[in-house]
Design an enzyme around this catalytic site. Structure first.
Site, short mmCIF file in Angstrom:
data_model
loop_
_atom_site.label_atom_id
_atom_site.label_comp_id
_atom_site.label_asym_id
_atom_site.label_seq_id
_atom_site.Cartn_x
_atom_site.Cartn_y
_atom_site.Cartn_z
N GLU A 1 -32.34 -30.53 5.13
CA GLU A 1 -31.68 -29.89 4.00
C GLU A 1 -32.62 -28.97 3.23
O GLU A 1 -32.40 -28.68 2.06
CB GLU A 1 -31.09 -30.96 3.09
CG GLU A 1 -29.93 -31.69 3.73
CD GLU A 1 -29.62 -32.99 3.03
OE1 GLU A 1 -28.69 -33.00 2.23
OE2 GLU A 1 -30.33 -33.98 3.27
N SER B 1 -25.73 -34.33 3.26
CA SER B 1 -24.96 -33.14 3.62
C SER B 1 -24.04 -33.33 4.82
O SER B 1 -23.70 -32.37 5.51
CB SER B 1 -25.87 -31.93 3.87
OG SER B 1 -26.51 -31.56 2.68
N TYR C 1 -21.54 -25.79 1.49
CA TYR C 1 -22.46 -24.77 0.97
C TYR C 1 -21.96 -23.34 1.12
O TYR C 1 -22.65 -22.40 0.79
CB TYR C 1 -23.84 -24.94 1.61
CG TYR C 1 -24.39 -26.30 1.30
CD1 TYR C 1 -24.66 -26.66 -0.02
CD2 TYR C 1 -24.55 -27.26 2.29
CE1 TYR C 1 -25.11 -27.92 -0.34
CE2 TYR C 1 -25.02 -28.53 1.98
CZ TYR C 1 -25.29 -28.85 0.67
OH TYR C 1 -25.73 -30.09 0.37
N ARG D 1 -25.14 -39.04 -8.40
CA ARG D 1 -23.73 -38.68 -8.15
C ARG D 1 -23.13 -39.74 -7.25
O ARG D 1 -23.72 -40.07 -6.21
CB ARG D 1 -23.64 -37.31 -7.50
CG ARG D 1 -22.25 -36.69 -7.58
CD ARG D 1 -22.16 -35.42 -6.76
NE ARG D 1 -22.08 -35.73 -5.36
CZ ARG D 1 -22.66 -35.01 -4.39
NH1 ARG D 1 -23.37 -33.95 -4.69
NH2 ARG D 1 -22.53 -35.36 -3.13
N ASP E 1 -20.05 -40.69 -4.84
CA ASP E 1 -18.96 -40.08 -4.09
C ASP E 1 -17.90 -41.12 -3.74
O ASP E 1 -18.21 -42.19 -3.23
CB ASP E 1 -19.49 -39.43 -2.80
CG ASP E 1 -20.35 -38.21 -3.11
OD1 ASP E 1 -20.38 -37.77 -4.28
OD2 ASP E 1 -21.00 -37.69 -2.18
N GLU F 1 -20.77 -43.37 -1.14
CA GLU F 1 -22.23 -43.31 -1.18
C GLU F 1 -22.69 -42.84 -2.54
O GLU F 1 -21.90 -42.36 -3.37
CB GLU F 1 -22.75 -42.35 -0.10
CG GLU F 1 -22.26 -40.93 -0.26
CD GLU F 1 -22.87 -39.98 0.75
OE1 GLU F 1 -22.21 -39.74 1.78
OE2 GLU F 1 -23.99 -39.48 0.51
N ASN G 1 -25.77 -40.42 -4.37
CA ASN G 1 -26.83 -39.44 -4.16
C ASN G 1 -27.76 -39.46 -5.35
O ASN G 1 -27.36 -39.13 -6.46
CB ASN G 1 -26.24 -38.04 -3.99
CG ASN G 1 -25.41 -37.94 -2.74
OD1 ASN G 1 -25.93 -37.92 -1.64
ND2 ASN G 1 -24.09 -37.95 -2.91
N GLY H 1 -27.12 -32.10 -5.28
CA GLY H 1 -27.48 -30.68 -5.23
C GLY H 1 -27.32 -30.00 -6.57
O GLY H 1 -26.51 -30.42 -7.40
#
Lengths: 308, 455
Positions: free
Chosen positions: A13, A149, A216, A255, A257, A270, A272, A276
């Site tokens: 990434e 990602s 992205y 974050r 999800d 999950e 993070n 991002g």
């Protein structure tokens, strides 16, 4: 304040991290900080010692940035850093570990099984694959345990599609999970200083799911923020996100999800620890919806370095 | 906190401004992945880089001095859109070496071969127009095709290049649907990525088809001069005589890619339109690059460097072929190019080469997964198990080591596959041990040689 922004590195990434890091650096400069950008490589420790920053902003994603490695180094060098500490980085980077913790504490997450590559190589794990249907039910999603990602994530509609999906996942990590596929809406709830920000829903315009390209590519995915949700559901998501954050020992921000199934309550997929910060990333969107500009967000994320 | 109103994010504001054509050109996981291949510790068999390190430095120095001394005012100035005359004359000279008599008036100097592809597509393609390419096709041409919203039909190739029988069938099918393709894009000689060369018979037939149907053939020929074995074949342009073939050339492989100089040679009406498109795109190609060509051709015989480079690449190609033979599994096959820069390998179907690349990168070796050379609706399942290997940019010992490492990760993947599926090797062989690599046994080698040689 003199801030080192760590970005790039050699994870898959890398490009995403370069974009995250550049945006953060720009915002911090606007905020009056002296910013030194580090494209993380062999010279990192030396560079940090020479520069003597007051704090390090970790804008790395994936291996070595998000998995506790860099955090450990910063502890050793004695530089305060943003976000999760070593242990919670290790927990959140590994989806299987995260889900085991969630399960143990009664936080809903899709059923799953985890396997290491050596289980297949040395312990005949293949012979257990015929139980997948019974234990999870098809379709399933096969994911590398420690990769972001959505790289290496594949569906398997039935048993015949499992080997290819497993082979793919093991290309990204030597451990994987096979997870029951939950159909529903993809919702992300960012937590900032222990409080949930408005939920963001990602609606992919084409393709099957929120994969690398749709994450992205500007214009590929429609983001709705705040997500259109019943108050009760929004509150439930916020409450679960904060509980998850605390349970995994996160610090500053993270974050969470979710999958919001067509029927039934939300399920955590999950966490993070370094979400991002690019133009298409979800946490900055959520902050904006809460009235927090990107500059102000960068400032608050940075503050997490000194509140540990 | 939970406002009822749903607001579209800032991103959406930009999204609405984008042209449809820019929506069609996507970023990809692979492109991002390739950005971590240029670390020094990675043996990259991924690039298409000529070996510029071996270029004689003294010669380059005197070329620079000469052009600065004699052309300083001109090279700092704007130049004609079509290119300066001396360069067009040199291009005609290069084309003459492949038996083509080109008129300088039919030549347009471009900013690299890449711009040549972009201009010809811009000039010929309306959104929705159909074009024909090889499968696999040159991945670098794909963004141009997509951004001008061409619908690409891909024709499989084999060891004799594009399957012209399939092409004819496809043209008939299209005709029945009332579709007339605008052009056929081909790299007939030492194709990128497949490394194969179109046979003489197919070349003749292709040129006939173009004339019969009044279609343009875009002959992209960057590698034609880099031949290491076998007999040269006439270009499509030579066979056609300049009626329906548009020829794209470049100085990248016969001199240096850093110059960014290429050319289009085409019938007058086509070249005139390209000229107008070029004026819109960048007015003119770099003056210093063009005057460098002029000085270089005056001071040296351009064929000398082609010969030197070819000798280097031949030895590297041979090293790669030998390493493939030694380290790739018996289920794999690959092309045996007589020139150019690339070998195309096909692995057992179980292996996805994009996934394999991430594994290979952990072993510090890189290649290009083949999927990007296929244009079908995403994901195009074709090419998933293929890879392009470059042999021009890396010295022999690194080629051998790189192929050894790739062979190792393939073997790892295959082993895992076999444990899951219970499949066995399709060829009964003694598995080569790591210390005693395959190839040490004569019977083993013979058995393997019979199996492969796919096109």
């Amino acid at each position: 304040m003199k801030v080192a922004v760590l970005k790039g590195g050699t994870s898959l990434e890398r490009q995403v991290s370069l974009r995250s890091g550049a945006r953060i650096a720009e915002a911090l400069r606007k905020g009056g900080h002296e910013v030194i950008e580090f494209d993380v490589d062999q010279g990192l420790v030396r560079g940090l010692r020479d520069a003597q920053p007051d704090a390090a902003f970790i804008a790395l994603h994936g291996r070595s940035g998000e998995d506790g490695t860099v955090q450990e180094l910063l502890e050793i060098v004695g530089i305060p850093y943003t976000g999760c500490g070593v242990l919670s980085s290790i927990w959140t980077m590994d989806k299987a570990m995260t889900k085991l913790m969630l399960q143990r504490h009664g936080i809903p997450t899709p059923r799953f099984l985890s396997f290491s590559e050596s289980a297949f190589k040395s312990h005949g794990a293949s012979d257990a694959l015929d139980q997948i249907d019974e234990l999870l039910g098809f379709p399933v999603v096969v994911k590398p345990a420690r990769q972001g990602s959505a790289l290496g994530v594949n569906f398997a509609a039935d048993a015949s599609e499992l080997p290819a999906a497993i082979l793919s996942a093991f290309s990204y990590d030597d451990s994987l999970l096979i997870e029951q596929f939950v159909k529903g809406r993809e919702i992300a709830v960012s937590v900032l200083d222990g409080e949930a920000l408005p939920a963001v829903e990602a609606i992919v315009r084409s393709g099957n799911f929120f994969d690398f390209e749709s994450r992205y590519e500007i214009g590929n995915t429609e983001y709705v923020c705040p997500a259109e949700l019943e108050d009760s559901v929004a509150n439930e998501l916020a409450e679960i996100a904060v509980r998850t954050f605390e349970l995994l020992g996160c610090h500053g921000f993270a974050r969470v999800d979710f999958m919001l199934p067509d029927s039934g309550g939300p399920q955590v997929l999950e966490v993070n620890s370094i979400p991002g910060f690019t133009q298409t990333s979800l946490m900055p969107m959520a902050a904006e919806a809460a009235g927090i500009s990107f500059e102000a967000l960068a400032e608050r994320l940075l503050a997490s370095a000194h509140s540990r | 906190m939970h406002a009822k109103r749903s607001s579209k994010h800032e991103i959406e504001r930009y999204a609405q401004l984008f042209a449809e054509r820019s929506e069609r050109v996507k970023t990809s996981a692979m492109r991002d992945m390739m950005s971590i291949t240029d670390r020094p510790e990675v043996i990259s068999l991924a690039s298409g880089m000529p070996d510029t390190a071996s270029f004689p430095k003294d010669l380059l120095e005197s070329v620079f001095v000469d052009m600065a001394r004699h052309h300083s005012a001109e090279l700092l100035q704007y130049t004609p859109t079509e290119g300066i005359l001396p360069v067009k004359q040199r291009i005609a000279e290069v084309m003459a070496a492949e038996n083509v008599r080109a008129d300088v008036d039919n030549i347009l100097v471009t900013t690299g071969g890449q711009q040549a592809i972009d201009l010809i597509t811009r000039v010929l393609i309306d959104p929705g127009d159909t074009i024909i390419t090889e499968a696999p096709t040159y991945p670098g041409a794909v963004p141009s095709f997509l951004s001008f919203q061409a619908e690409a039909v891909q024709i499989d190739l084999d060891h004799e290049g594009m399957r012209i029988d399939l092409l004819e069938r496809e043209l008939e099918r299209l005709e029945a649907e009332g579709i007339r393709p605008k052009f056929i894009y081909t790299v007939p000689t030492f194709q990128n990525p497949a490394g194969v060369t179109m046979s003489l018979e197919r070349r003749k037939r292709l040129v006939e088809i173009a004339a019969e149907r009044e279609l343009l053939v875009i002959e992209d020929n960057p590698y034609g001069m880099l031949r290491y074995s076998g007999e040269p074949l006439p270009t499509l342009r030579e066979l056609d005589g300049g009626n329906f073939v548009v020829y794209l050339g470049t100085f990248s492989k016969i001199l240096a890619p850093g110059l960014r100089l290429g050319w289009i040679e085409a019938p007058s009406p086509v070249i005139e339109k390209c000229n107008i498109a070029k004026a819109a795109a960048d007015l003119n190609s770099s003056g210093p690059a063009q005057f460098l060509i002029e000085s270089y051709f005056e001071q040296a015989d351009w064929r000398d460097w082609v010969k030197t480079a070819s000798a280097i690449y031949k030895s590297r190609r041979d090293a790669m072929l030998a390493a493939l033979e030694r380290y790739f599994p018996p289920e794999a096959s690959w092309t045996h190019p007589e020139g150019g820069l690339f070998i195309w390998a096909t692995l057992p179907e179980a292996i996805d080469t994009t996934d394999l690349l991430t594994r290979a990168l952990r072993s510090n070796v890189a290649f290009v997964p083949g999927a990007g050379a296929f244009l079908g609706s995403t994901p195009d399942p074709r090419g998933r198990n293929t890879m392009r290997l470059n042999f021009s940019g890396v010295p022999e010992e690194k080629i051998t080591e790189g192929i050894r490492r790739i062979g190792e990760v393939i073997e790892e993947q295959l082993e895992l596959w076999r444990t899951m599926t219970g499949e066995h090797r399709s060829v009964k062989l003694d598995a080569p041990s790591k210390d005693d690599p395959a190839g040490s046994s004569v019977s083993f080698l013979a058995g393997r040689k019979m199996k492969r040689r796919a096109g």
